[in-house]
Structures are given as structure tokens and as C-alpha cells.
Design a protein around this motif. Structure first.
Motif, PDB file in Angstrom:
ATOM      1  N   ALA A  17       0.822  -1.212   0.000  1.00 18.73           N
ATOM      2  CA  ALA A  17       0.000   0.000   0.000  1.00 18.73           C
ATOM      3  C   ALA A  17       0.856   1.262   0.000  1.00 18.73           C
ATOM      4  O   ALA A  17       0.489   2.277  -0.611  1.00 18.73           O
ATOM      5  CB  ALA A  17      -0.939  -0.001   1.204  1.00 18.73           C
ATOM      6  N   LYS A  18       1.991   1.209   0.648  1.00 16.13           N
ATOM      7  CA  LYS A  18       2.877   2.377   0.735  1.00 16.13           C
ATOM      8  C   LYS A  18       3.500   2.721  -0.620  1.00 16.13           C
ATOM      9  O   LYS A  18       3.991   3.835  -0.813  1.00 16.13           O
ATOM     10  CB  LYS A  18       3.990   2.126   1.769  1.00 16.13           C
ATOM     11  CG  LYS A  18       3.467   1.849   3.164  1.00 16.13           C
ATOM     12  CD  LYS A  18       2.637   2.992   3.691  1.00 16.13           C
ATOM     13  CE  LYS A  18       2.193   2.742   5.121  1.00 16.13           C
ATOM     14  NZ  LYS A  18       1.288   3.774   5.607  1.00 16.13           N
ATOM     15  N   GLU A  19       3.467   1.781  -1.558  1.00 16.05           N
ATOM     16  CA  GLU A  19       4.053   1.986  -2.885  1.00 16.05           C
ATOM     17  C   GLU A  19       3.024   2.422  -3.930  1.00 16.05           C
ATOM     18  O   GLU A  19       3.379   2.722  -5.066  1.00 16.05           O
ATOM     19  CB  GLU A  19       4.731   0.699  -3.370  1.00 16.05           C
ATOM     20  CG  GLU A  19       5.805   0.163  -2.457  1.00 16.05           C
ATOM     21  CD  GLU A  19       6.992   1.097  -2.337  1.00 16.05           C
ATOM     22  OE1 GLU A  19       7.313   1.804  -3.321  1.00 16.05           O
ATOM     23  OE2 GLU A  19       7.602   1.124  -1.249  1.00 16.05           O
ATOM     24  N   LEU A  20       1.753   2.455  -3.549  1.00 18.22           N
ATOM     25  CA  LEU A  20       0.680   2.694  -4.521  1.00 18.22           C
ATOM     26  C   LEU A  20       0.380   4.178  -4.682  1.00 18.22           C
ATOM     27  O   LEU A  20       0.664   4.989  -3.806  1.00 18.22           O
ATOM     28  CB  LEU A  20      -0.577   1.927  -4.109  1.00 18.22           C
ATOM     29  CG  LEU A  20      -0.410   0.415  -4.042  1.00 18.22           C
ATOM     30  CD1 LEU A  20      -1.699  -0.246  -3.580  1.00 18.22           C
ATOM     31  CD2 LEU A  20       0.027  -0.158  -5.393  1.00 18.22           C
ATOM     32  N   GLN A  21      -0.248   4.485  -5.803  1.00 19.63           N
ATOM     33  CA  GLN A  21      -0.643   5.859  -6.113  1.00 19.63           C
ATOM     34  C   GLN A  21      -2.055   5.856  -6.702  1.00 19.63           C
ATOM     35  O   GLN A  21      -2.576   4.798  -7.065  1.00 19.63           O
ATOM     36  CB  GLN A  21       0.360   6.474  -7.080  1.00 19.63           C
ATOM     37  CG  GLN A  21       0.480   5.755  -8.406  1.00 19.63           C
ATOM     38  CD  GLN A  21       1.648   6.242  -9.235  1.00 19.63           C
ATOM     39  OE1 GLN A  21       2.633   6.754  -8.712  1.00 19.63           O
ATOM     40  NE2 GLN A  21       1.550   6.086 -10.541  1.00 19.63           N
ATOM     41  N   LYS A  45      -5.138  -1.089   5.844  1.00 12.20           N
ATOM     42  CA  LYS A  45      -4.347  -0.524   6.953  1.00 12.20           C
ATOM     43  C   LYS A  45      -3.244   0.375   6.412  1.00 12.20           C
ATOM     44  O   LYS A  45      -2.991   1.450   6.946  1.00 12.20           O
ATOM     45  CB  LYS A  45      -3.731  -1.640   7.801  1.00 12.20           C
ATOM     46  CG  LYS A  45      -4.711  -2.337   8.702  1.00 12.20           C
ATOM     47  CD  LYS A  45      -4.019  -3.432   9.509  1.00 12.20           C
ATOM     48  CE  LYS A  45      -5.029  -4.283  10.245  1.00 12.20           C
ATOM     49  NZ  LYS A  45      -4.400  -5.429  10.915  1.00 12.20           N
ATOM     50  N   GLY A  46      -2.600  -0.066   5.346  1.00  8.87           N
ATOM     51  CA  GLY A  46      -1.543   0.725   4.734  1.00  8.87           C
ATOM     52  C   GLY A  46      -2.040   2.003   4.088  1.00  8.87           C
ATOM     53  O   GLY A  46      -1.283   2.943   3.876  1.00  8.87           O
ATOM     54  N   LEU A  47      -3.330   2.053   3.793  1.00  8.04           N
ATOM     55  CA  LEU A  47      -3.954   3.250   3.219  1.00  8.04           C
ATOM     56  C   LEU A  47      -4.645   4.088   4.294  1.00  8.04           C
ATOM     57  O   LEU A  47      -5.381   5.024   3.977  1.00  8.04           O
ATOM     58  CB  LEU A  47      -4.962   2.854   2.132  1.00  8.04           C
ATOM     59  CG  LEU A  47      -4.366   2.205   0.888  1.00  8.04           C
ATOM     60  CD1 LEU A  47      -5.473   1.688  -0.027  1.00  8.04           C
ATOM     61  CD2 LEU A  47      -3.465   3.186   0.136  1.00  8.04           C
ATOM     62  N   ASP A  48      -4.459   3.716   5.549  1.00  7.46           N
ATOM     63  CA  ASP A  48      -5.053   4.426   6.698  1.00  7.46           C
ATOM     64  C   ASP A  48      -6.579   4.391   6.708  1.00  7.46           C
ATOM     65  O   ASP A  48      -7.221   5.334   7.158  1.00  7.46           O
ATOM     66  CB  ASP A  48      -4.560   5.881   6.758  1.00  7.46           C
ATOM     67  CG  ASP A  48      -3.059   5.964   6.925  1.00  7.46           C
ATOM     68  OD1 ASP A  48      -2.495   5.117   7.647  1.00  7.46           O
ATOM     69  OD2 ASP A  48      -2.433   6.875   6.327  1.00  7.46           O
ATOM     70  N   ARG A  67      -6.105   7.468   3.305  1.00  8.10           N
ATOM     71  CA  ARG A  67      -5.154   8.386   2.662  1.00  8.10           C
ATOM     72  C   ARG A  67      -5.467   8.489   1.171  1.00  8.10           C
ATOM     73  O   ARG A  67      -5.345   9.547   0.558  1.00  8.10           O
ATOM     74  CB  ARG A  67      -3.759   7.852   2.951  1.00  8.10           C
ATOM     75  CG  ARG A  67      -2.678   8.188   2.020  1.00  8.10           C
ATOM     76  CD  ARG A  67      -1.335   7.687   2.537  1.00  8.10           C
ATOM     77  NE  ARG A  67      -1.049   6.306   2.241  1.00  8.10           N
ATOM     78  CZ  ARG A  67      -0.685   5.854   1.061  1.00  8.10           C
ATOM     79  NH1 ARG A  67      -0.610   6.678   0.035  1.00  8.10           N
ATOM     80  NH2 ARG A  67      -0.408   4.579   0.877  1.00  8.10           N
ATOM     81  N   LEU A  68      -5.861   7.372   0.587  1.00  2.00           N
ATOM     82  CA  LEU A  68      -6.428   7.300  -0.760  1.00  2.00           C
ATOM     83  C   LEU A  68      -7.701   6.471  -0.638  1.00  2.00           C
ATOM     84  O   LEU A  68      -7.763   5.562   0.188  1.00  2.00           O
ATOM     85  CB  LEU A  68      -5.470   6.587  -1.728  1.00  2.00           C
ATOM     86  CG  LEU A  68      -4.173   7.283  -2.085  1.00  2.00           C
ATOM     87  CD1 LEU A  68      -3.258   6.338  -2.861  1.00  2.00           C
ATOM     88  CD2 LEU A  68      -4.442   8.527  -2.904  1.00  2.00           C
ATOM     89  N   PRO A  69      -8.724   6.760  -1.460  1.00  2.00           N
ATOM     90  CA  PRO A  69      -9.908   5.899  -1.423  1.00  2.00           C
ATOM     91  C   PRO A  69      -9.542   4.477  -1.835  1.00  2.00           C
ATOM     92  O   PRO A  69      -8.659   4.270  -2.672  1.00  2.00           O
ATOM     93  CB  PRO A  69     -10.842   6.526  -2.462  1.00  2.00           C
ATOM     94  CG  PRO A  69     -10.343   7.920  -2.656  1.00  2.00           C
ATOM     95  CD  PRO A  69      -8.863   7.869  -2.396  1.00  2.00           C
TER      96      PRO A  69
END
Length: 146
Positions: A17-21, A45-48, A67-69
Motif C-alpha cells: 500500500a505504501k508503494e501505490l498511487q 491498513k496501509g492506506l489508513d 489516505r487514498l480511497p
């Protein structure tokens, strides 16, 4: 790569998730109960995402804010259907789209995406995960996770 526990599966997805955009599309394939929704929980979880993640089997799409939908699809019920449920709105929106059973809607999938396959290994909770990137961005994502 081997994932030995459910926590390993969620931790791997969290790191992914931390690598996604925005506009990233991930497909999830694997047998029933192999951990597709568990994977998506780690991704959330990685996207909050603060809400509980559950399978969208009967609703087809669930949307979560973070953080992102996060757009979580389970298209199993669309097997043998050519019904377009507005995929482009999700694929080219501003979030991350995760599609369980994506092979059922292959004709609608964008060319650039990350295909993820989870398989049983025959050893209790252990799973094997395979990442197949389509496009330079996803090749970089996979490289970052190695």
C-alpha cells in the motif's frame, strides 16, 4: 514468495500500500478462502482506512476512505456476464481498486495493473503469493517490495 501466517499476508499488503498511487488497479486471484480479503485488510491498513474490511461478495463494490480511497470489488457474481458496472469510474478515479476474481471481468481490466495470485501450499496457513506487473509503474512497485 511464501506468506506463513495471516499476519504475514496483511504485513505484505501493508507494505504494498505504501508503494501505490491514485488510479492503481490490483487484481486478486485464488481459491475460496485463500486470503484475498485478508490481503485487502492489510492493504486498507496501509492506506489508513479506519473501517472494518469485509468481503463485498453480495454488494460487488465497497468503498472505503483513507489516505487514498479504496475500492474493493468482488466480481465473482459477474461470472459469464458482460455487464459493465462502471469500472472506468473506479479504475480512472482517484483511488486504489482491488478486484477479487478479476478473471471474470478480464475484458474490462486496464492494461496497466498488478495481478496478484494467492495459492495454498498445503502447509496449514502458509500461502504463496505471486505478483505479475503490467506496466513500468508496477514493475517498480514489485522491485521495491523485493
Amino acid at each position: 514468495m511464501l506468506l506463513r501466517t495471516e499476519n504475514d499476508t496483511q504485513d505484505f499488503a501493508y507494505r504494498l500500500a505504501k508503494e501505490l498511487q491514485p488510479n492503481d488497479v490490483l487484481t486478486l486471484e485464488g481459491q475460496l478462502g485463500v486470503g484475498k480479503t485478508t490481503f485487502t485488510k492489510g492493504l486498507a491498513k496501509g492506506l489508513d482506512v479506519k473501517r472494518n474490511i469485509s468481503s463485498p461478495t453480495f454488494t460487488i463494490v465497497k468503498e472505503y476512505r483513507g489516505r487514498l480511497p479504496l475500492y474493493h470489488m468482488d466480481v465473482y457474481r459477474l461470472e459469464n456476464s458482460m455487464e459493465d458496472i462502471g469500472f472506468d469510474d473506479y479504475f480512472f478515479g482517484n483511488g486504489i481498486t482491488v478486484i477479487e476474481w478479476a478473471s471474470f471481468v478480464e475484458d474490462f481490466l486496464p492494461k496497466e495493473r498488478l495481478d496478484i495470485t494467492l495459492c495454498y501450499t498445503g502447509n496449514d496457513n502458509q500461502r504463496e503469493i505471486t505478483l505479475t506487473p503490467f506496466g513500468e509503474h508496477f514493475e517498480q512497485v514489485v522491485k521495491a517490495l523485493s
